[in-house]
Design a protein around this motif. Sequence first.
Motif, PDB file in Angstrom:
ATOM      1  N   GLY A 140      83.405  53.871  63.127  1.00  0.00           N
ATOM      2  CA  GLY A 140      82.722  52.689  62.790  1.00  0.00           C
ATOM      3  C   GLY A 140      81.068  52.875  63.568  1.00  0.00           C
ATOM      4  N   LEU A 141      81.001  54.129  63.448  1.00  0.00           N
ATOM      5  CA  LEU A 141      79.168  53.912  64.070  1.00  0.00           C
ATOM      6  C   LEU A 141      78.458  54.078  62.053  1.00  0.00           C
ATOM      7  CD1 LEU A 141      79.442  57.900  65.452  1.00  0.00           C
ATOM      8  CD2 LEU A 141      79.532  55.466  66.151  1.00  0.00           C
ATOM      9  N   ARG A 142      77.102  53.056  62.536  1.00  0.00           N
ATOM     10  CA  ARG A 142      76.265  52.979  61.346  1.00  0.00           C
ATOM     11  C   ARG A 142      75.844  54.152  61.012  1.00  0.00           C
ATOM     12  NH1 ARG A 142      72.935  50.299  64.227  1.00  0.00           N
ATOM     13  NH2 ARG A 142      70.987  51.298  64.386  1.00  0.00           N
ATOM     14  N   ASP A 143      75.424  55.058  61.955  1.00  0.00           N
ATOM     15  CA  ASP A 143      74.078  56.449  61.135  1.00  0.00           C
ATOM     16  C   ASP A 143      73.674  57.771  62.137  1.00  0.00           C
ATOM     17  OD1 ASP A 143      72.608  55.431  63.535  1.00  0.00           O
ATOM     18  OD2 ASP A 143      71.141  54.262  61.746  1.00  0.00           O
ATOM     19  N   ARG A 144      73.314  58.689  61.786  1.00  0.00           N
ATOM     20  CA  ARG A 144      73.672  59.598  62.094  1.00  0.00           C
ATOM     21  C   ARG A 144      72.597  59.555  64.288  1.00  0.00           C
ATOM     22  NH1 ARG A 144      73.344  63.475  58.319  1.00  0.00           N
ATOM     23  NH2 ARG A 144      72.477  65.541  59.808  1.00  0.00           N
ATOM     24  N   VAL A 145      71.929  58.716  63.838  1.00  0.00           N
ATOM     25  CA  VAL A 145      71.747  58.208  65.426  1.00  0.00           C
ATOM     26  C   VAL A 145      72.567  57.253  66.533  1.00  0.00           C
ATOM     27  CG1 VAL A 145      70.053  57.155  67.152  1.00  0.00           C
ATOM     28  CG2 VAL A 145      69.037  57.531  65.414  1.00  0.00           C
ATOM     29  N   GLN A 146      73.672  56.497  65.431  1.00  0.00           N
ATOM     30  CA  GLN A 146      75.333  56.303  66.956  1.00  0.00           C
ATOM     31  C   GLN A 146      75.654  58.032  66.600  1.00  0.00           C
ATOM     32  OE1 GLN A 146      76.374  52.915  64.966  1.00  0.00           O
ATOM     33  NE2 GLN A 146      75.082  52.130  66.066  1.00  0.00           N
ATOM     34  N   ALA A 147      75.685  58.736  66.122  1.00  0.00           N
ATOM     35  CA  ALA A 147      76.321  59.521  65.701  1.00  0.00           C
ATOM     36  C   ALA A 147      76.207  60.791  66.901  1.00  0.00           C
ATOM     37  CB  ALA A 147      76.606  60.660  64.988  1.00  0.00           C
ATOM     38  N   VAL A 148      75.068  60.628  67.178  1.00  0.00           N
ATOM     39  CA  VAL A 148      74.838  61.498  68.288  1.00  0.00           C
ATOM     40  C   VAL A 148      74.962  60.281  69.885  1.00  0.00           C
ATOM     41  CG1 VAL A 148      72.599  62.213  69.799  1.00  0.00           C
ATOM     42  CG2 VAL A 148      72.646  62.236  67.104  1.00  0.00           C
TER      43      VAL A 148
END
Length: 225
Positions: free
Chosen positions: A197-205
């Motif tokens: 449920g993440l928007r992009d790679r930054v949220q993944a970090v």
Amino acid sequence: MSPIKVVVADDQKMVRAGLRMVIETEPDMAVVGEAGDGVEAVALARRLRPDVVLMDIAMPRQDGLAATRALLATPSPPRIVVLTTFDTDENLYNALRAGASGFLLKVSSPEHLLSAIRVVASGEALLDPAVTTRVIAAFAGQPGPRPPAALAELTGREADVLRLMARGQSNAEIAAALTLGEATVKTHVARVLMKLGLRDRVQAVVYAYESGLVRAGSGFSPGQP
């Protein structure tokens, strides 16, 4: 195709003027507004509906972190690139959690600035490698988390991809590390974001470090727990 609409938010007029000068040399970009503080930045972005906001952290009335949170709470928010210096590790950590799409050092080259705007406008996320190092150091000081149940939804390969994303690696670098094609890595990245449920790679970090999947200073081996 219409140009990328940009709002520049910084309390220093000379900085805003310099950013405008660089951006408006490009035919595919246009500065549609300037703000000198966070309150003005939020109001301008809500009225002008830019694609990207360049957001300074330290501003009067409302700082860039509060402005970022306010904008990202609205429907169809703009992509936000935080402008920063090296002495704001805690702010970087908080901006990551607020949902900014990218980070850029104020001393970055014009070419890097323009590339960052294009990257986030296309729906991707950007972490300046030098900033990423500082952010990871900030995460290292956080208390040990309890892994969320959602991590169990990832396959072993998807977990490997997430670990490498958290280390700031590009799709090409992940492909080389895991001996995969870039198209396959892109598919894994999309599945990771969807499952968590993440928007992009930054949220993944953020997710990778806060969940305890990755810890600062740890090495990487495919399939590691």
